[in-house]
Design a protein around this motif. Structure first.
Motif, mmCIF file in Angstrom:
data_model
loop_
_atom_site.group_PDB
_atom_site.id
_atom_site.type_symbol
_atom_site.label_atom_id
_atom_site.label_comp_id
_atom_site.label_asym_id
_atom_site.label_seq_id
_atom_site.Cartn_x
_atom_site.Cartn_y
_atom_site.Cartn_z
ATOM 1 N N LEU A 255 21.560 -43.333 8.022
ATOM 2 C CA LEU A 255 21.252 -43.138 9.023
ATOM 3 C C LEU A 255 22.318 -43.423 9.429
ATOM 4 N N ALA A 256 23.440 -43.824 10.371
ATOM 5 C CA ALA A 256 24.818 -43.534 11.078
ATOM 6 C C ALA A 256 24.872 -42.552 10.957
ATOM 7 N N GLU A 257 25.324 -41.643 9.204
ATOM 8 C CA GLU A 257 26.305 -40.146 9.238
ATOM 9 C C GLU A 257 25.297 -39.038 8.974
ATOM 10 N N ASN A 258 24.314 -39.601 9.394
ATOM 11 C CA ASN A 258 22.824 -37.933 9.671
ATOM 12 C C ASN A 258 22.055 -37.771 10.645
ATOM 13 N N THR A 259 22.925 -38.540 11.570
ATOM 14 C CA THR A 259 22.085 -39.009 12.732
ATOM 15 C C THR A 259 22.956 -38.820 13.583
ATOM 16 N N ALA A 260 22.621 -38.653 16.077
ATOM 17 C CA ALA A 260 23.995 -39.280 16.233
ATOM 18 C C ALA A 260 23.089 -40.316 17.613
ATOM 19 N N LEU A 261 22.169 -40.604 16.921
ATOM 20 C CA LEU A 261 21.433 -42.055 17.320
ATOM 21 C C LEU A 261 22.713 -43.135 17.542
ATOM 22 N N SER A 262 22.490 -43.791 18.869
ATOM 23 C CA SER A 262 23.977 -44.972 18.644
ATOM 24 C C SER A 262 24.251 -45.441 17.257
ATOM 25 N N LEU A 263 25.083 -46.793 17.506
ATOM 26 C CA LEU A 263 25.196 -47.250 16.187
ATOM 27 C C LEU A 263 24.435 -48.438 16.470
ATOM 28 N N HIS A 264 23.707 -49.211 17.864
ATOM 29 C CA HIS A 264 22.766 -49.678 18.142
ATOM 30 C C HIS A 264 21.361 -49.229 17.519
ATOM 31 N N GLU A 265 21.066 -48.312 18.425
ATOM 32 C CA GLU A 265 20.247 -47.918 18.004
ATOM 33 C C GLU A 265 19.518 -47.753 16.163
ATOM 34 N N VAL A 266 20.254 -47.263 15.956
ATOM 35 C CA VAL A 266 20.565 -47.527 14.197
ATOM 36 C C VAL A 266 20.560 -48.584 13.587
ATOM 37 N N ASN A 267 21.116 -49.527 14.014
ATOM 38 C CA ASN A 267 21.128 -50.603 13.336
ATOM 39 C C ASN A 267 19.278 -51.654 13.480
ATOM 40 N N THR A 268 19.246 -51.134 14.579
ATOM 41 C CA THR A 268 17.427 -52.094 15.484
ATOM 42 C C THR A 268 16.864 -51.480 14.674
ATOM 43 N N GLU A 269 16.882 -50.255 14.524
ATOM 44 C CA GLU A 269 15.632 -49.512 13.099
ATOM 45 C C GLU A 269 15.771 -49.794 11.892
ATOM 46 N N ILE A 270 17.267 -50.325 11.302
ATOM 47 C CA ILE A 270 16.544 -50.760 9.858
ATOM 48 C C ILE A 270 15.937 -51.545 9.762
ATOM 49 N N ASN A 271 16.786 -52.898 11.167
ATOM 50 C CA ASN A 271 16.290 -53.494 10.675
ATOM 51 C C ASN A 271 13.608 -53.466 10.599
#
Length: 347
Positions: A255-271
């Motif tokens: 998710l981090a490599e394919n989107t420009a979401l913030s890393l905070h959002e990346v982690n909350t999303e995966i959870n």
């Protein structure tokens, strides 16, 4: 409790875990597709959106890789609000601008207003970037578009147009408020929520931003593509986690490599995906179906296609399964052709 907690991120390690996951896939997408089919659709969508992202990078004159461009966006202060009030004011401006564009695309608009509010403080640290919080249509408060003001360094302004269109109008507020006004439906139907329809509509509402005059700034357009990519990645990640043995770290990286979401959002999303198998598939699968049906209606009706009538029809029966939605659009096309034939006979 902890020594007995499961080790795998997904449900495949449960007794009959894959059968359970397939059931969740069918429940949330309201289709009969297998999770391998969903996975393949996701990979194709990721590839398509990657190409669109590269076009935006060329437009702004960026000569590096897509990953380098995403890193630049994540680290440039100009793409982040300085205060919570500044973020709320920008979201409110976008929402009001969207209100003014609704008559271009809809003949019927909801009576209930909505406000722009911060995500409650107790939820904000682990919450998504924003969401819609509805209210009964006869209550003394309006619907609310929540914007997360926690950790401002993770709240990207270039995705704010897409977020607002999804959560406020023409997304969730418009769809949910109109559903509550459908007096011909029983009460339970007016309060029912089918994820593939509701979240598919929200993602389709982001796409409508182009017709409403949004995404004029290339960075905002990249933000819209990031949100589209985010939902495409969900098709890959959700299946990866729950059926293919992906680790949490693999999902975060993808998710981090394919989107420009913030890393905070990346982690909350995966959870979230780990805890809610199948639900994340609803967005992209619903949006793809709505866009497919609109394209079909445009093709078959030609000059007689009326986008306002199409949207009004799509929203006229509340939240429905994708199969029922397809039947509704078939009826819309048949009625449109019949009206055209009657006019020609009268001439």
């Amino acid at each position: 409790y902890i020594p007995h907690a499961r080790i795998k991120a997904g449900v495949s390690g449960f007794p009959e875990g894959l059968a359970y996951y397939q059931d969740r896939v069918n429940h949330y997408t309201t289709t009969t597709l297998g999770y391998e089919d969903i996975y393949r659709i996701g990979l194709l969508e990721v590839e398509r959106i990657q190409k669109a992202m590269l076009e935006v990078m060329k437009e702004v004159g960026f000569s590096g890789t897509r990953q380098e461009f995403i890193t630049t966006l994540r680290n440039d202060p100009k793409f982040y609000p300085s205060t919570a009030d500044a973020l709320l004011k920008e979201a409110s401006f976008i929402a009001k601008k969207a209100d003014g564009k609704l008559p271009l695309l809809f003949g019927k608009l909801p009576r209930q207003p909505y406000s722009v509010e911060p995500v409650p403080a107790d939820l904000a640290p682990v919450y998504t970037g924003g969401r819609y919080s509805g209210a009964p249509v006869k209550s003394k408060r309006s619907g609310q578009y929540w914007v997360n003001t926690y950790n401002l360094k993770s709240r990207t302004l270039y995705t704010l147009e897409a977020l607002t269109l999804h959560e406020a109008v023409p997304g969730h507020h418009l769809q949910i408020s109109l559903t509550q006004e459908l007096d011909h439906l029983p009460v339970f139907r007016r309060n029912l929520y089918v994820n593939a329809y509701g979240e598919g509509w929200g993602l389709y509402a982001e796409f409508l931003g182009y017709e409403m005059g949004f995404y004029k700034d290339p960075y905002s357009r990249f933000g819209q593509l990031t949100y589209d990519m985010w939902r495409a990645c969900r098709l890959v990640i959700d299946v990866g986690l729950h059926a293919k043995g992906w680790t949490r770290e693999q999902a975060v990286k993808y998710l981090a490599e394919n989107t420009a979401l913030s890393l905070h959002e990346v982690n909350t999303e995966i959870n979230r995906y780990m805890a809610w198998p199948g639900q994340a598939l609803a967005y992209k699968m619903g949006e793809l179906k709505i866009r497919e049906l609109r394209k079909r209606a445009e093709s078959e009706l030609g000059d007689q296609f009326d986008v306002r009538a199409f949207h009004d029809h799509l929203l006229s029966e509340g939240t429905v399964t994708l199969k029922i939605m397809e039947k509704m659009v078939t009826r819309f096309i048949e009625e449109g052709k019949s009206e055209t034939s009657n006019v020609k006979r009268q001439m």
